[in-house]
Design an enzyme around this catalytic site. Sequence first.
Site: not given
Length: 246
Positions: A157, A161
């Site tokens: 994750y 990002k």
Amino acid sequence: MPLPLASRIALVTGASRGLGYATARALAKTGAHVVAVARTQAGLEELDDEIRGDGGSATLVPLNLTDFDGIARLGAALNDRHGKLDILVGNAGVAGPSSPLGHIELKPWNDVMAINVTANFQLIRCMEPLLKQSDAGRAVFITSAAASTAPAYLAPYAASKTALETLVRAWANETASTPIRINLFNPGPVRTRMRATVFPGEDPATLDTPEQVAELIVPMCAPDWTETGKLYDYKTRALMSFRSPG
């Protein structure tokens, strides 16, 4: 008196729940016609009911964003129907596995990258020509503090990002001399299902709601928003320049 986003066409991904749902509804309340994209048909239909109840309008697009050809078809359909796109909100995202890096299989890694990075790349490719047809194209992408803090056990994750921020920063630099304004928005901890999945021990009552957060995304979508290449942090209410390379 006309609504501030009257006649604007706004595409919102991940619109069937959470922050995407709240943002789509908030944009519709200010007059935008919302093109709501999500995998979940039932969630989209609920959103449509809410928007119509508020006096707004929406087009529902059930689409898995890993269908990259489907994103291209959506761009073509928007061109045929509207000839432009005024607002793009890249909100859809997945948290991925919460696990040590060495325990993560390749498929879940690729799944996170497909939604959080590659789908947004394809959206940029396919929607940029439509944003250029707008008199004031605006794009906002949802990021996370994980991009800079690199929390343990959330590497896919966090890496996705970071990649998204770099992708958006490059696009903002490329379009700096155009009327398009492109920015990132970090909502921080929000009372969503995804947050509860990643942090099951957290009391959701201590977090702001998606509706509260969405109210600060809407101004970034307006024609009078002039900043580009910036990151807005909801928690601090600060507008920051992108981190310098190096």
